[in-house]
Scaffold this motif. Structure first.
Motif, PDB file in Angstrom:
ATOM      1  N   PRO A  77       0.876  -1.214  -0.086  1.00 13.48           N
ATOM      2  CA  PRO A  77       0.105  -0.014   0.235  1.00 13.48           C
ATOM      3  C   PRO A  77       0.780   0.908  -0.366  1.00 13.48           C
ATOM      4  O   PRO A  77       0.913   2.015  -0.202  1.00 13.48           O
ATOM      5  N   VAL A  78       2.105   1.448   0.517  1.00 13.59           N
ATOM      6  CA  VAL A  78       2.839   2.454   0.921  1.00 13.59           C
ATOM      7  C   VAL A  78       3.502   2.886  -0.632  1.00 13.59           C
ATOM      8  O   VAL A  78       3.752   3.969  -0.807  1.00 13.59           O
ATOM      9  N   ILE A  79       3.693   1.828  -1.877  1.00 11.21           N
ATOM     10  CA  ILE A  79       4.628   2.412  -2.480  1.00 11.21           C
ATOM     11  C   ILE A  79       3.582   2.228  -3.482  1.00 11.21           C
ATOM     12  O   ILE A  79       3.645   3.531  -4.299  1.00 11.21           O
ATOM     13  N   GLU A  80       2.286   1.593  -3.121  1.00  6.53           N
ATOM     14  CA  GLU A  80       1.000   2.085  -4.699  1.00  6.53           C
ATOM     15  C   GLU A  80       0.628   3.747  -4.270  1.00  6.53           C
ATOM     16  O   GLU A  80       0.407   4.095  -5.080  1.00  6.53           O
ATOM     17  N   THR A  81       0.496   3.959  -2.781  1.00  7.90           N
ATOM     18  CA  THR A  81      -0.268   5.238  -2.838  1.00  7.90           C
ATOM     19  C   THR A  81       0.718   6.402  -2.607  1.00  7.90           C
ATOM     20  O   THR A  81       0.333   7.947  -3.736  1.00  7.90           O
ATOM     21  N   LEU A  82       2.051   6.257  -3.027  1.00  8.32           N
ATOM     22  CA  LEU A  82       3.077   7.179  -3.174  1.00  8.32           C
ATOM     23  C   LEU A  82       2.883   6.895  -4.838  1.00  8.32           C
ATOM     24  O   LEU A  82       3.188   8.148  -5.433  1.00  8.32           O
ATOM     25  N   LEU A  83       3.055   5.707  -5.662  1.00  7.49           N
ATOM     26  CA  LEU A  83       3.061   5.825  -6.602  1.00  7.49           C
ATOM     27  C   LEU A  83       1.927   6.662  -7.769  1.00  7.49           C
ATOM     28  O   LEU A  83       1.548   7.490  -8.712  1.00  7.49           O
ATOM     29  N   ASP A  84       0.191   6.552  -6.743  1.00  3.74           N
ATOM     30  CA  ASP A  84      -0.564   7.139  -7.241  1.00  3.74           C
ATOM     31  C   ASP A  84      -0.789   8.296  -7.376  1.00  3.74           C
ATOM     32  O   ASP A  84      -1.334   9.214  -8.322  1.00  3.74           O
ATOM     33  N   GLU A  85      -0.393   9.096  -6.347  1.00  2.00           N
ATOM     34  CA  GLU A  85      -0.258  10.470  -5.381  1.00  2.00           C
ATOM     35  C   GLU A  85       1.060  10.863  -6.739  1.00  2.00           C
ATOM     36  O   GLU A  85       0.448  12.351  -7.293  1.00  2.00           O
ATOM     37  N   THR A 284      -0.097   2.244  14.750  1.00  2.00           N
ATOM     38  CA  THR A 284       0.883   2.091  13.539  1.00  2.00           C
ATOM     39  C   THR A 284       1.533   3.653  13.682  1.00  2.00           C
ATOM     40  O   THR A 284       1.847   4.806  14.429  1.00  2.00           O
ATOM     41  N   VAL A 285       2.591   3.416  12.937  1.00  2.00           N
ATOM     42  CA  VAL A 285       3.868   4.787  11.916  1.00  2.00           C
ATOM     43  C   VAL A 285       3.448   4.800  11.443  1.00  2.00           C
ATOM     44  O   VAL A 285       3.728   4.125  10.067  1.00  2.00           O
ATOM     45  N   SER A 286       2.598   6.073  11.051  1.00  2.00           N
ATOM     46  CA  SER A 286       2.636   7.116   8.848  1.00  2.00           C
ATOM     47  C   SER A 286       3.679   7.518   8.805  1.00  2.00           C
ATOM     48  O   SER A 286       4.294   8.239   9.684  1.00  2.00           O
ATOM     49  N   GLN A 287       4.015   7.420   7.735  1.00  2.00           N
ATOM     50  CA  GLN A 287       5.034   8.132   7.058  1.00  2.00           C
ATOM     51  C   GLN A 287       4.529   8.862   6.253  1.00  2.00           C
ATOM     52  O   GLN A 287       5.445   9.647   4.929  1.00  2.00           O
ATOM     53  N   SER A 288       3.385   9.281   5.928  1.00  2.00           N
ATOM     54  CA  SER A 288       2.725  10.730   5.488  1.00  2.00           C
ATOM     55  C   SER A 288       2.434  10.897   3.997  1.00  2.00           C
ATOM     56  O   SER A 288       4.018  11.900   3.316  1.00  2.00           O
ATOM     57  N   ILE A 289       2.735   9.378   3.175  1.00  2.00           N
ATOM     58  CA  ILE A 289       3.931   9.261   1.863  1.00  2.00           C
ATOM     59  C   ILE A 289       2.972  10.250   0.931  1.00  2.00           C
ATOM     60  O   ILE A 289       3.529  11.017  -0.142  1.00  2.00           O
ATOM     61  N   GLU A 290       2.050  10.347   0.873  1.00  2.00           N
ATOM     62  CA  GLU A 290       1.085  12.210   0.082  1.00  2.00           C
ATOM     63  C   GLU A 290       1.946  13.120   0.057  1.00  2.00           C
ATOM     64  O   GLU A 290       2.740  13.516  -1.284  1.00  2.00           O
ATOM     65  N   VAL A 291       2.627  13.229   1.237  1.00  2.00           N
ATOM     66  CA  VAL A 291       3.624  14.618   1.474  1.00  2.00           C
ATOM     67  C   VAL A 291       4.587  14.478   0.834  1.00  2.00           C
ATOM     68  O   VAL A 291       5.214  14.814  -0.097  1.00  2.00           O
ATOM     69  N   GLN A 292       5.273  13.198   0.521  1.00  2.00           N
ATOM     70  CA  GLN A 292       6.318  12.352  -0.095  1.00  2.00           C
ATOM     71  C   GLN A 292       6.170  12.779  -1.615  1.00  2.00           C
ATOM     72  O   GLN A 292       7.197  13.414  -2.307  1.00  2.00           O
ATOM     73  N   ALA A 293       5.034  12.175  -1.951  1.00  2.00           N
ATOM     74  CA  ALA A 293       4.658  12.518  -3.632  1.00  2.00           C
ATOM     75  C   ALA A 293       4.914  13.776  -3.836  1.00  2.00           C
ATOM     76  O   ALA A 293       5.253  13.945  -5.090  1.00  2.00           O
ATOM     77  N   ARG A 294       3.629  14.490  -3.004  1.00  2.00           N
ATOM     78  CA  ARG A 294       4.084  16.110  -3.373  1.00  2.00           C
ATOM     79  C   ARG A 294       5.363  16.497  -3.699  1.00  2.00           C
ATOM     80  O   ARG A 294       5.167  17.600  -4.752  1.00  2.00           O
ATOM     81  N   TYR A 295       6.775  16.150  -2.366  1.00  4.57           N
ATOM     82  CA  TYR A 295       7.252  17.147  -2.931  1.00  4.57           C
ATOM     83  C   TYR A 295       8.329  16.293  -4.322  1.00  4.57           C
ATOM     84  O   TYR A 295       9.144  17.558  -4.909  1.00  4.57           O
ATOM     85  N   LEU A 296       7.972  15.340  -4.589  1.00  6.23           N
ATOM     86  CA  LEU A 296       8.734  14.348  -5.600  1.00  6.23           C
ATOM     87  C   LEU A 296       8.119  15.494  -6.711  1.00  6.23           C
ATOM     88  O   LEU A 296       8.575  15.698  -7.625  1.00  6.23           O
ATOM     89  N   ALA A 297       6.972  15.660  -7.329  1.00  6.77           N
ATOM     90  CA  ALA A 297       7.148  15.715  -8.322  1.00  6.77           C
ATOM     91  C   ALA A 297       7.028  17.317  -8.248  1.00  6.77           C
ATOM     92  O   ALA A 297       7.197  17.575  -9.382  1.00  6.77           O
TER      93      ALA A 297
END
Length: 326
Positions: A77-85, A284-297
């Motif tokens: 789910p983490v990689i999928e979310t990152l790539l989708d975002e 759990t520990v959240s990695q805030s993947i959406e924020v990382q994806a926006r930064y990469l973009a």
């Protein structure tokens, strides 16, 4: 069956291929009547013509692709979310994300020369010769943190250490011994190693005993074996590699007749959707993947725009999502 080409469109429209090219690429300053333009477009739609990405890359020197290179990791789910975002963020500029998994014998050089990407994002360090060749070809090469210099893979990852530290810090409030649920998929060892190191360092700082490490497969029987071992060593809380492993630990606790968190607390990593549906709901520990994806973009777009000021890294965004299991 061969695909429809611009020659087919030209033949059906009764015009030259040059005229078709001018119309379909929207070229201005060319004396073509509106009737001819309409006829060419309608013919292209009727025949199902799609312009060749390879041909477009030859004309412009670059395609509209951003190439993401994934090592041989299981995609969850983490990689999928990152790539989708990431795909959503870049689509507004007409860019598409192409994902390549590092499996098989095909060389990276063959791949990027074939697709001619605008940018390449590496989820793990590249070999020095690949990195040099891509940059000499004028391709923007980024790591997931936007670093110019590749991180040393032999050194622990700051973010992974922090994840383990957050897990141990949360469980450490119970002042008991911590267990660590190690994943059985060998492809995850590079992350598990650093997360476990973070747990160990936090235990030392908190004055807690060395964590008890047990492998946990994604099935009830394997998890129950680990739970029995932890129980014999008076473990009161388990830090799991990720949420999938944590959910297996919860199943193992139930199989052994232990309650959670009273008998043993559990904390995972990733905050997958199933975490909040577990019984008890998983801390759990959240990695805030959406924020990382926006930064990469933003990094990719800043380079395309020739911006002198690059986006500032937002930080790892790691935080504990506290629920009932811990």
């Amino acid at each position: 069956m061969a695909g429809i080409t611009s020659a087919d469109v030209a033949r059906e429209s009764g015009v030259s291929r040059t005229t078709v090219s001018y119309v379909l690429t929207g070229r201005d300053g060319v004396n073509i009547s509106e009737e001819t333009r309409r006829r060419v477009r309608e013919t292209a739609v009727r025949l199902g013509y799609a312009p060749s990405a390879a041909a477009r890359a030859l004309r412009t020197g670059r395609s509209d692709l951003v190439l993401c290179i994934l090592p041989d990791w299981p995609v969850g789910p983490v990689i999928e979310t990152l790539l989708d975002e990431l795909a959503d963020e870049l689509s507004g500029r007409g860019l598409s994300v192409l994902v390549h998994h590092g499996r098989g014998a095909r060389s990276l050089t063959d791949l990027w020369r074939t697709v001619t990407p605008r940018a390449v994002i590496g989820f793990a360090p590249f070999a020095d010769h690949d990195l040099l060749a891509m940059r000499q070809a004028g391709i923007q090469v980024l790591g997931t943190l936007g670093e110019d210099d590749q991180p040393d893979p032999a050194l622990p990852s700051e973010s992974q250490l922090r994840i383990g530290g957050l897990q141990a810090g949360h469980l450490g409030r119970r002042r008991g011994r911590i267990g660590y649920a190690w994943p059985t998929d060998s492809r995850l060892e590079v992350f598990a190693r650093d997360r476990l190191l973070g747990v160990r360092r936090a235990c030392t700082e908190l004055g807690l005993p060395e964590p008890v490490v047990r492998p946990v497969g994604l099935d009830v029987d394997a998890a129950a074996v680990a739970v029995r071992a932890w129980r014999g060593q008076e473990v009161t809380g388990v830090a799991a590699y990720n949420d999938d492993v944590a959910l297996a630990v919860l199943a193992g606790l139930r199989a052994e007749g232990l309650s959670c968190p009273e008998g043993c607390a559990v904390i995972g990593v990733d905050d997958v959707p199933a975490a909040r549906l577990a019984a008890p709901a998983l801390t759990t520990v959240s990695q805030s993947i959406e924020v990382q994806a926006r930064y990469l973009a933003a990094l990719v777009l800043a380079d395309l725009d020739g911006a002198e000021d690059k986006p500032v890294h937002p930080g790892h965004g790691l935080h504990v999502v506290e629920r009932d299991s811990a």
